[in-house]
Design a protein around this motif. Structure first.
Motif, PDB file in Angstrom:
ATOM      1  N   PRO A  31       0.834  -1.198   0.000  1.00  0.00           N
ATOM      2  CA  PRO A  31       0.000   0.000   0.000  1.00  0.00           C
ATOM      3  C   PRO A  31       0.869   1.248   0.000  1.00  0.00           C
ATOM      4  CG  PRO A  31      -0.021  -1.053   2.160  1.00  0.00           C
ATOM      5  CD  PRO A  31       0.739  -1.948   1.228  1.00  0.00           C
ATOM      6  N   PRO A  32       0.331   2.366  -0.499  1.00  0.00           N
ATOM      7  CA  PRO A  32       1.119   3.595  -0.522  1.00  0.00           C
ATOM      8  C   PRO A  32       1.436   4.063   0.898  1.00  0.00           C
ATOM      9  CG  PRO A  32      -1.160   4.033  -1.091  1.00  0.00           C
ATOM     10  CD  PRO A  32      -1.014   2.549  -1.012  1.00  0.00           C
ATOM     11  N   ALA A  33       2.520   4.825   1.022  1.00  0.00           N
ATOM     12  CA  ALA A  33       2.918   5.332   2.326  1.00  0.00           C
ATOM     13  C   ALA A  33       2.017   6.477   2.771  1.00  0.00           C
ATOM     14  CB  ALA A  33       4.375   5.776   2.282  1.00  0.00           C
ATOM     15  N   ALA A  34       1.528   7.275   1.817  1.00  0.00           N
ATOM     16  CA  ALA A  34       0.619   8.378   2.128  1.00  0.00           C
ATOM     17  C   ALA A  34      -0.433   8.471   1.033  1.00  0.00           C
ATOM     18  CB  ALA A  34       1.385   9.689   2.228  1.00  0.00           C
ATOM     19  N   SER A  35      -1.652   8.820   1.417  1.00  0.00           N
ATOM     20  CA  SER A  35      -2.737   8.936   0.450  1.00  0.00           C
ATOM     21  C   SER A  35      -3.510  10.228   0.675  1.00  0.00           C
ATOM     22  CB  SER A  35      -3.701   7.761   0.570  1.00  0.00           C
ATOM     23  OG  SER A  35      -3.083   6.578   0.148  1.00  0.00           O
ATOM     24  N   PHE A  36      -4.155  10.671  -0.388  1.00  0.00           N
ATOM     25  CA  PHE A  36      -4.971  11.884  -0.346  1.00  0.00           C
ATOM     26  C   PHE A  36      -6.185  11.630  -1.220  1.00  0.00           C
ATOM     27  CE2 PHE A  36      -6.366  15.728  -2.451  1.00  0.00           C
ATOM     28  CZ  PHE A  36      -6.405  16.676  -1.444  1.00  0.00           C
ATOM     29  N   GLU A  37      -7.343  12.040  -0.760  1.00  0.00           N
ATOM     30  CA  GLU A  37      -8.549  11.916  -1.582  1.00  0.00           C
ATOM     31  C   GLU A  37      -9.466  13.078  -1.236  1.00  0.00           C
ATOM     32  OE1 GLU A  37     -12.038   8.682  -2.602  1.00  0.00           O
ATOM     33  OE2 GLU A  37     -10.180   8.014  -1.661  1.00  0.00           O
ATOM     34  N   GLN A  38      -9.889  13.817  -2.276  1.00  0.00           N
ATOM     35  CA  GLN A  38     -10.770  14.950  -2.038  1.00  0.00           C
ATOM     36  C   GLN A  38     -11.564  15.263  -3.303  1.00  0.00           C
ATOM     37  OE1 GLN A  38      -8.887  18.264  -0.137  1.00  0.00           O
ATOM     38  NE2 GLN A  38     -10.632  19.611  -0.390  1.00  0.00           N
ATOM     39  N   THR A  39     -12.730  15.874  -3.101  1.00  0.00           N
ATOM     40  CA  THR A  39     -13.590  16.292  -4.197  1.00  0.00           C
ATOM     41  C   THR A  39     -13.586  17.814  -4.273  1.00  0.00           C
ATOM     42  OG1 THR A  39     -14.967  14.346  -3.859  1.00  0.00           O
ATOM     43  CG2 THR A  39     -15.926  16.134  -5.125  1.00  0.00           C
ATOM     44  N   PHE A  40     -13.585  18.340  -5.502  1.00  0.00           N
ATOM     45  CA  PHE A  40     -13.547  19.784  -5.733  1.00  0.00           C
ATOM     46  C   PHE A  40     -14.688  20.175  -6.668  1.00  0.00           C
ATOM     47  CE2 PHE A  40      -9.286  18.275  -4.944  1.00  0.00           C
ATOM     48  CZ  PHE A  40      -8.768  19.184  -4.030  1.00  0.00           C
ATOM     49  N   SER A  41     -15.342  21.302  -6.393  1.00  0.00           N
ATOM     50  CA  SER A  41     -16.408  21.775  -7.271  1.00  0.00           C
ATOM     51  C   SER A  41     -15.928  23.002  -8.053  1.00  0.00           C
ATOM     52  CB  SER A  41     -17.656  22.111  -6.457  1.00  0.00           C
ATOM     53  OG  SER A  41     -17.369  23.112  -5.515  1.00  0.00           O
ATOM     54  N   GLY A  42     -16.659  23.334  -9.114  1.00  0.00           N
ATOM     55  CA  GLY A  42     -16.342  24.517  -9.910  1.00  0.00           C
ATOM     56  C   GLY A  42     -15.128  24.374 -10.807  1.00  0.00           C
ATOM     57  N   VAL A  43     -14.772  23.150 -11.171  1.00  0.00           N
ATOM     58  CA  VAL A  43     -13.573  22.916 -11.987  1.00  0.00           C
ATOM     59  C   VAL A  43     -13.912  23.031 -13.471  1.00  0.00           C
ATOM     60  CG1 VAL A  43     -11.822  21.208 -12.617  1.00  0.00           C
ATOM     61  CG2 VAL A  43     -12.529  21.454 -10.229  1.00  0.00           C
ATOM     62  N   THR A  44     -13.176  23.898 -14.190  1.00  0.00           N
ATOM     63  CA  THR A  44     -13.368  24.056 -15.634  1.00  0.00           C
ATOM     64  C   THR A  44     -12.152  23.591 -16.428  1.00  0.00           C
ATOM     65  OG1 THR A  44     -12.587  26.341 -15.503  1.00  0.00           O
ATOM     66  CG2 THR A  44     -14.972  25.972 -15.363  1.00  0.00           C
ATOM     67  N   SER A  45     -11.005  23.469 -15.753  1.00  0.00           N
ATOM     68  CA  SER A  45      -9.805  22.936 -16.405  1.00  0.00           C
ATOM     69  C   SER A  45      -8.904  22.313 -15.347  1.00  0.00           C
ATOM     70  CB  SER A  45      -9.058  24.024 -17.187  1.00  0.00           C
ATOM     71  OG  SER A  45      -8.574  25.021 -16.313  1.00  0.00           O
ATOM     72  N   VAL A  46      -7.992  21.468 -15.816  1.00  0.00           N
ATOM     73  CA  VAL A  46      -7.093  20.739 -14.919  1.00  0.00           C
ATOM     74  C   VAL A  46      -5.664  20.921 -15.401  1.00  0.00           C
ATOM     75  CG1 VAL A  46      -6.468  18.466 -14.020  1.00  0.00           C
ATOM     76  CG2 VAL A  46      -8.852  18.997 -14.458  1.00  0.00           C
ATOM     77  N   VAL A  47      -4.763  21.221 -14.464  1.00  0.00           N
ATOM     78  CA  VAL A  47      -3.337  21.303 -14.758  1.00  0.00           C
ATOM     79  C   VAL A  47      -2.620  20.401 -13.760  1.00  0.00           C
ATOM     80  CG1 VAL A  47      -1.300  22.788 -14.866  1.00  0.00           C
ATOM     81  CG2 VAL A  47      -3.526  23.665 -15.622  1.00  0.00           C
ATOM     82  N   VAL A  48      -1.909  19.397 -14.275  1.00  0.00           N
ATOM     83  CA  VAL A  48      -1.177  18.455 -13.426  1.00  0.00           C
ATOM     84  C   VAL A  48       0.304  18.555 -13.773  1.00  0.00           C
ATOM     85  CG1 VAL A  48      -0.902  16.045 -12.711  1.00  0.00           C
ATOM     86  CG2 VAL A  48      -3.150  16.876 -13.461  1.00  0.00           C
ATOM     87  N   MET A  49       1.121  18.785 -12.742  1.00  0.00           N
ATOM     88  CA  MET A  49       2.579  18.811 -12.921  1.00  0.00           C
ATOM     89  C   MET A  49       3.181  17.899 -11.866  1.00  0.00           C
ATOM     90  SD  MET A  49       3.079  22.857 -13.947  1.00  0.00           S
ATOM     91  CE  MET A  49       4.314  23.067 -12.757  1.00  0.00           C
ATOM     92  N   SER A  50       3.767  16.787 -12.323  1.00  0.00           N
ATOM     93  CA  SER A  50       4.280  15.791 -11.393  1.00  0.00           C
ATOM     94  C   SER A  50       5.629  15.273 -11.873  1.00  0.00           C
ATOM     95  CB  SER A  50       3.289  14.632 -11.271  1.00  0.00           C
ATOM     96  OG  SER A  50       3.758  13.682 -10.349  1.00  0.00           O
ATOM     97  N   ALA A  51       6.572  15.158 -10.952  1.00  0.00           N
ATOM     98  CA  ALA A  51       7.915  14.710 -11.301  1.00  0.00           C
ATOM     99  C   ALA A  51       7.979  13.217 -11.595  1.00  0.00           C
ATOM    100  CB  ALA A  51       8.887  15.058 -10.170  1.00  0.00           C
ATOM    101  N   GLU A  52       7.250  12.420 -10.804  1.00  0.00           N
ATOM    102  CA  GLU A  52       7.336  10.975 -10.983  1.00  0.00           C
ATOM    103  C   GLU A  52       6.058  10.305 -10.511  1.00  0.00           C
ATOM    104  OE1 GLU A  52      10.130   7.327  -9.403  1.00  0.00           O
ATOM    105  OE2 GLU A  52      10.998   9.323  -9.548  1.00  0.00           O
ATOM    106  N   GLY A  53       5.539   9.394 -11.340  1.00  0.00           N
ATOM    107  CA  GLY A  53       4.343   8.642 -10.998  1.00  0.00           C
ATOM    108  C   GLY A  53       3.366   8.620 -12.160  1.00  0.00           C
TER     109      GLY A  53
END
Length: 166
Positions: A31-53
């Motif tokens: 299992p992962p060492a740390a997890s995050f889960e959340q819901t967001f409203s009002g989203v019109t676009s998504v920008v993801v910047m991640s080094a690894e994964g």
């Protein structure tokens, strides 16, 4: 006359190989060492910047966006926020080797920008424009009807069932 062949040191080496393989599989399934889960409203676009994964962005019929992040570090801080309708998901490794896998479900009409370092990127079922760049990893684009821009330095770009004009 029957000959008997002795395996000598082959059995201990085979045992070491089996134990090592089981250890690798167990680490991959841990299992992962740390997890995050959340819901967001009002989203019109998504920008993801991640080094690894690995990063997966899927459009859905829900009006809210949901983000799940699984990190290899127990003390990871996740930088995820919405500002002016833009869901920004950002992660950099804090000086050590780490990875965060993101699973993001968004309203199907959003535009998506992903900038990944090492890891695969999947974008599917969105009608907005997408722009995906990764340094090392494959890019999969499925059922996208908006404009598509995809690039990888080391990997394969695959598109299926898309209806984009570009």
């Amino acid at each position: 006359m029957r000959r008997r062949q002795t395996l000598g040191t082959a059995r201990p080496i085979l045992g070491i190989i089996v134990v090592a393989a089981v250890g690798i599989v167990a680490a991959a399934c841990a299992p992962p060492a740390a997890s995050f889960e959340q819901t967001f409203s009002g989203v019109t676009s998504v920008v993801v910047m991640s080094a690894e994964g690995d990063i997966s962005v899927t459009g859905g019929t829900d009006e809210a966006a949901a983000v799940t992040a699984d990190s290899s570090l127990a003390s990871d801080d996740f930088d995820i926020q919405v500002e002016d309708g833009v869901l920004r998901v950002t992660h950099t490794c804090p000086g050590t080797s780490c990875s965060v896998d993101y699973t993001i479900t968004v309203p199907e009409t959003v535009s998506v920008v992903v900038s990944g370092g090492t890891g695969n990127v999947i974008v599917s079922d969105v009608t907005g424009a997408i722009d995906v760049t990764t340094t090392e990893g494959d890019v999969f684009v499925r059922r996208v009807t908006g404009d598509i821009t995809a690039a990888t330095e080391t990997g394969i770009i695959t598109g299926t069932q898309n209806r984009s004009s570009t």
